[in-house]
Design a protein around this motif. Structure first.
Motif, PDB file in Angstrom:
ATOM      1  N   ASN A 103      11.865 -18.239  34.163  1.00 54.34           N
ATOM      2  CA  ASN A 103      11.283 -17.693  32.925  1.00 54.34           C
ATOM      3  C   ASN A 103      11.532 -16.201  32.778  1.00 54.34           C
ATOM      4  N   ALA A 104      11.445 -15.465  33.877  1.00 52.46           N
ATOM      5  CA  ALA A 104      11.686 -14.019  33.810  1.00 52.46           C
ATOM      6  C   ALA A 104      13.146 -13.733  33.481  1.00 52.46           C
ATOM      7  N   ALA A 105      14.060 -14.511  34.059  1.00 54.70           N
ATOM      8  CA  ALA A 105      15.483 -14.330  33.754  1.00 54.70           C
ATOM      9  C   ALA A 105      15.752 -14.584  32.275  1.00 54.70           C
ATOM     10  N   ARG A 106      15.148 -15.623  31.739  1.00 53.75           N
ATOM     11  CA  ARG A 106      15.333 -15.941  30.320  1.00 53.75           C
ATOM     12  C   ARG A 106      14.804 -14.817  29.430  1.00 53.75           C
ATOM     13  N   MET A 107      13.593 -14.371  29.722  1.00 59.28           N
ATOM     14  CA  MET A 107      12.986 -13.317  28.909  1.00 59.28           C
ATOM     15  C   MET A 107      13.786 -12.025  29.001  1.00 59.28           C
ATOM     16  N   MET A 108      14.271 -11.698  30.205  1.00 60.65           N
ATOM     17  CA  MET A 108      15.036 -10.466  30.390  1.00 60.65           C
ATOM     18  C   MET A 108      16.335 -10.496  29.601  1.00 60.65           C
ATOM     19  N   LEU A 109      17.012 -11.638  29.612  1.00 62.91           N
ATOM     20  CA  LEU A 109      18.268 -11.754  28.863  1.00 62.91           C
ATOM     21  C   LEU A 109      18.025 -11.644  27.360  1.00 62.91           C
ATOM     22  N   ILE A 110      16.923 -12.197  26.885  1.00 58.53           N
ATOM     23  CA  ILE A 110      16.599 -12.095  25.455  1.00 58.53           C
ATOM     24  C   ILE A 110      16.348 -10.635  25.082  1.00 58.53           C
ATOM     25  N   LEU A 111      15.595  -9.926  25.905  1.00 64.17           N
ATOM     26  CA  LEU A 111      15.312  -8.515  25.640  1.00 64.17           C
ATOM     27  C   LEU A 111      16.589  -7.689  25.618  1.00 64.17           C
ATOM     28  N   ASN A 112      17.458  -7.895  26.609  1.00 64.53           N
ATOM     29  CA  ASN A 112      18.693  -7.121  26.668  1.00 64.53           C
ATOM     30  C   ASN A 112      19.675  -7.524  25.574  1.00 64.53           C
ATOM     31  N   MET A 113      19.620  -8.783  25.157  1.00 65.74           N
ATOM     32  CA  MET A 113      20.434  -9.226  24.024  1.00 65.74           C
ATOM     33  C   MET A 113      20.052  -8.445  22.765  1.00 65.74           C
ATOM     34  N   VAL A 114      18.756  -8.316  22.535  1.00 68.96           N
ATOM     35  CA  VAL A 114      18.277  -7.571  21.367  1.00 68.96           C
ATOM     36  C   VAL A 114      18.662  -6.094  21.478  1.00 68.96           C
ATOM     37  N   GLN A 115      18.464  -5.524  22.651  1.00 70.58           N
ATOM     38  CA  GLN A 115      18.782  -4.107  22.841  1.00 70.58           C
ATOM     39  C   GLN A 115      20.271  -3.831  22.675  1.00 70.58           C
ATOM     40  N   GLY A 116      21.102  -4.691  23.265  1.00 70.54           N
ATOM     41  CA  GLY A 116      22.548  -4.510  23.155  1.00 70.54           C
ATOM     42  C   GLY A 116      23.039  -4.647  21.728  1.00 70.54           C
ATOM     43  N   SER A 117      22.516  -5.637  21.019  1.00 70.60           N
ATOM     44  CA  SER A 117      22.904  -5.834  19.618  1.00 70.60           C
ATOM     45  C   SER A 117      22.458  -4.653  18.764  1.00 70.60           C
ATOM     46  N   PHE A 118      21.270  -4.150  19.036  1.00 69.47           N
ATOM     47  CA  PHE A 118      20.737  -3.003  18.295  1.00 69.47           C
ATOM     48  C   PHE A 118      21.591  -1.762  18.525  1.00 69.47           C
ATOM     49  N   MET A 119      22.010  -1.536  19.767  1.00 68.25           N
ATOM     50  CA  MET A 119      22.841  -0.379  20.091  1.00 68.25           C
ATOM     51  C   MET A 119      24.176  -0.452  19.352  1.00 68.25           C
ATOM     52  N   ALA A 120      24.759  -1.637  19.298  1.00 67.82           N
ATOM     53  CA  ALA A 120      26.022  -1.803  18.585  1.00 67.82           C
ATOM     54  C   ALA A 120      25.846  -1.531  17.091  1.00 67.82           C
ATOM     55  N   THR A 121      24.709  -1.941  16.541  1.00 61.74           N
ATOM     56  CA  THR A 121      24.430  -1.710  15.124  1.00 61.74           C
ATOM     57  C   THR A 121      24.245  -0.224  14.825  1.00 61.74           C
ATOM     58  N   ILE A 122      23.558   0.485  15.726  1.00 68.09           N
ATOM     59  CA  ILE A 122      23.389   1.928  15.552  1.00 68.09           C
ATOM     60  C   ILE A 122      24.751   2.622  15.537  1.00 68.09           C
ATOM     61  N   ALA A 123      25.611   2.242  16.487  1.00 64.03           N
ATOM     62  CA  ALA A 123      26.955   2.833  16.554  1.00 64.03           C
ATOM     63  C   ALA A 123      27.746   2.530  15.278  1.00 64.03           C
ATOM     64  N   GLU A 124      27.586   1.325  14.781  1.00 64.85           N
ATOM     65  CA  GLU A 124      28.276   0.935  13.552  1.00 64.85           C
ATOM     66  C   GLU A 124      27.793   1.769  12.366  1.00 64.85           C
ATOM     67  N   GLY A 125      26.489   2.019  12.316  1.00 68.04           N
ATOM     68  CA  GLY A 125      25.925   2.837  11.245  1.00 68.04           C
ATOM     69  C   GLY A 125      26.428   4.264  11.299  1.00 68.04           C
ATOM     70  N   LEU A 126      26.490   4.844  12.499  1.00 71.65           N
ATOM     71  CA  LEU A 126      26.977   6.213  12.652  1.00 71.65           C
ATOM     72  C   LEU A 126      28.432   6.350  12.214  1.00 71.65           C
ATOM     73  N   THR A 127      29.251   5.377  12.587  1.00 66.44           N
ATOM     74  CA  THR A 127      30.666   5.463  12.225  1.00 66.44           C
ATOM     75  C   THR A 127      30.882   5.184  10.741  1.00 66.44           C
ATOM     76  N   LEU A 128      30.070   4.304  10.160  1.00 67.31           N
ATOM     77  CA  LEU A 128      30.179   4.054   8.725  1.00 67.31           C
ATOM     78  C   LEU A 128      29.756   5.290   7.937  1.00 67.31           C
ATOM     79  N   ALA A 129      28.740   5.989   8.422  1.00 62.17           N
ATOM     80  CA  ALA A 129      28.317   7.232   7.777  1.00 62.17           C
ATOM     81  C   ALA A 129      29.471   8.235   7.749  1.00 62.17           C
ATOM     82  N   GLN A 130      30.132   8.361   8.879  1.00 59.29           N
ATOM     83  CA  GLN A 130      31.268   9.289   8.960  1.00 59.29           C
ATOM     84  C   GLN A 130      32.408   8.854   8.050  1.00 59.29           C
ATOM     85  N   ALA A 131      32.682   7.553   8.029  1.00 59.08           N
ATOM     86  CA  ALA A 131      33.802   7.040   7.231  1.00 59.08           C
ATOM     87  C   ALA A 131      33.579   7.202   5.729  1.00 59.08           C
ATOM     88  N   THR A 132      32.319   7.261   5.322  1.00 57.90           N
ATOM     89  CA  THR A 132      32.006   7.385   3.892  1.00 57.90           C
ATOM     90  C   THR A 132      31.617   8.816   3.501  1.00 57.90           C
TER      91      THR A 132
END
Length: 427
Positions: A306-335
């Protein structure tokens, strides 16, 4: 600190566990909380936290005479918030003509709510058990072993030693042990030797293969396990690996607990990790002082996996969020938009957080010193996607983010911080 004479209601600076001297108020203890025997101490509620504890008189200083001194030597957002809370308290007291605030406003929060969620599978997950740091820590008298001194493990061991635990360390690169030996740790020559010497052995390594090799490899943990020995796997791995390790440890009479941690190198150094545990409940209880030393909160989540499952879900959300932030920063620059302005606006909105601020600042400064390795968050995304496949549950957002991290790895960003995913968008 010098001994002082204090009364109920006095404002003080008190030494709370691993923290620097912290502002607090001497209050009456709860009726069911007895004063430690043989110790001259006061019960203190600390500002800006939920912490409260019996503090020895020699660890206390009056607030006003030492205010400037403490503000000069202590830094950090949380510390400043605590000082601000004291000043707000004083202003309210002044408006009330020096009268005390109602007792309820200063009473410690001694209990946390527990939310029980029914599990749809045949075995139910126990209610999450949350244990917060409560100031002073009495270290266990059990001998502690620790395997793996990477970004996370180093901070954990340092805090275990600071809180008075007896720790034996091992690392694949033995030179990494030197600093901890100087701090009082003992050196184990092999994982098997550490486990045989210690009552509870923790492991914190990079991935499922490393976790398996540590247990099953030459001179591995399994060779040192004896009936009653405790093994705590803190690495972020998949449920299948955790189940396998639990079974082989138990087959030799060992007691097993999984306890992956949510946080980063900085959070680990500060002893503020969030610990997710599952498996043998008695091992979880035996690890109480260790978890208090390394983390701000620990949760017991029931059966192994259960802890392994919960940890992977948390890191999945964090990793996806980090990629989205990076995408937003680069889109801001591109526009043609200012990235700094984008961050300023973001920090004033509902998504504002220390994580967002720190990672964006890293990107804008071109500072990708690892706080959490990019290769590790990509590994966690991959494992989370696989877990979704096993459960026949779609993970399209994680899958998209995973491709961006794979691109960043191809650009030699593996050993940089996860925020280096930004570079996948600009190359």
């Amino acid at each position: 600190m010098a001994t002082v004479h204090l009364r109920i209601g006095d404002l003080v600076w008190g030494k709370l566990g691993r923290y620097p001297p912290w502002p607090g108020k001497v209050v009456s203890p709860p009726k069911d909380l007895k004063k430690p025997r043989g110790k001259k101490c006061h019960f203190v509620k600390f500002f800006g936290t939920e912490d409260h504890a019996w503090i020895k008189v020699e660890q206390l200083k009056p607030y006003h005479p030492h205010k400037e001194e403490m503000i000069k030597i202590n830094k950090g957002k949380r510390f400043q918030q605590a000082v601000d809370a004291v000043e707000d308290f004083l202003k309210k007291k002044e408006k009330q003509g020096g009268k005390e605030q109602p007792a309820s406003s200063m009473e410690p929060i001694s209990k946390r709510l527990k939310i029980v969620e029914e599990d749809t599978r045949s075995t139910s997950i126990q209610a999450a058990d949350s244990t917060a740091i409560n100031g002073s820590i009495t270290p266990t008298d059990k001998r502690i072993g620790f395997l793996g001194l990477g970004l996370m493990g180093s901070g954990i061991v340092s805090n275990l030693l600071k809180m008075g635990h007896v720790v034996t360390v091992w690392n694949r690169t033995v030179e990494k042990c030197d600093l901890f030996i100087q701090e009082g740790a003992r050196l184990g020559r092999t994982p098997a030797e550490v486990v045989s010497m210690c009552d509870i052995t923790f492991s914190c390594v990079s991935d499922p293969k490393a976790a398996r090799d540590l247990v099953l490899g030459p001179s591995g943990v399994l060779q040192g396990i004896r009936p009653g020995k405790c093994y705590v796997e803190m690495s972020t791995v998949d449920p299948g690996t955790i189940t396998e390790l639990s079974q082989v440890i138990s087959s030799r009479g060992g007691r097993f607990l999984e306890a992956p941690v949510a946080g980063s190198q900085q959070v680990s150094n500060e002893g503020m990790l969030v610990i997710l545990a599952a498996g043998d409940r008695t091992v979880y209880e035996d690890c109480s002082s260790c978890f208090q030393a390394m983390g701000k909160t620990s949760f017991f989540l029931g059966e192994v996996g259960n802890a392994a499952r919960m940890m992977l879900i948390l890191n999945m959300v964090q990793g996806s969020f980090m990629a989205t932030i990076a995408e937003g920063l680069t889109l801001a620059q591109a526009t043609g938009q200012s990235q700094h302005t984008f961050l300023d606006i973001l920090s004033q909105g509902q998504m504002a957080s220390t994580f967002v601020d720190q990672k964006c600042q890293n990107i804008l400064q071109g500072n990708f010193k690892p706080d959490y390795y990019l290769k590790h968050i990509q590994k966690d995304l991959r494992l989370a996607i696989s877990m979704g496949d096993t459960a026949n549950h779609p993970t399209p957002m994680a899958a998209a983010a995973n491709e961006v991290y794979k691109r960043a790895k191809a650009l030699d960003q593996s050993d940089n911080d996860m925020s280096a995913v930004y570079r996948a968008y600009i190359h």
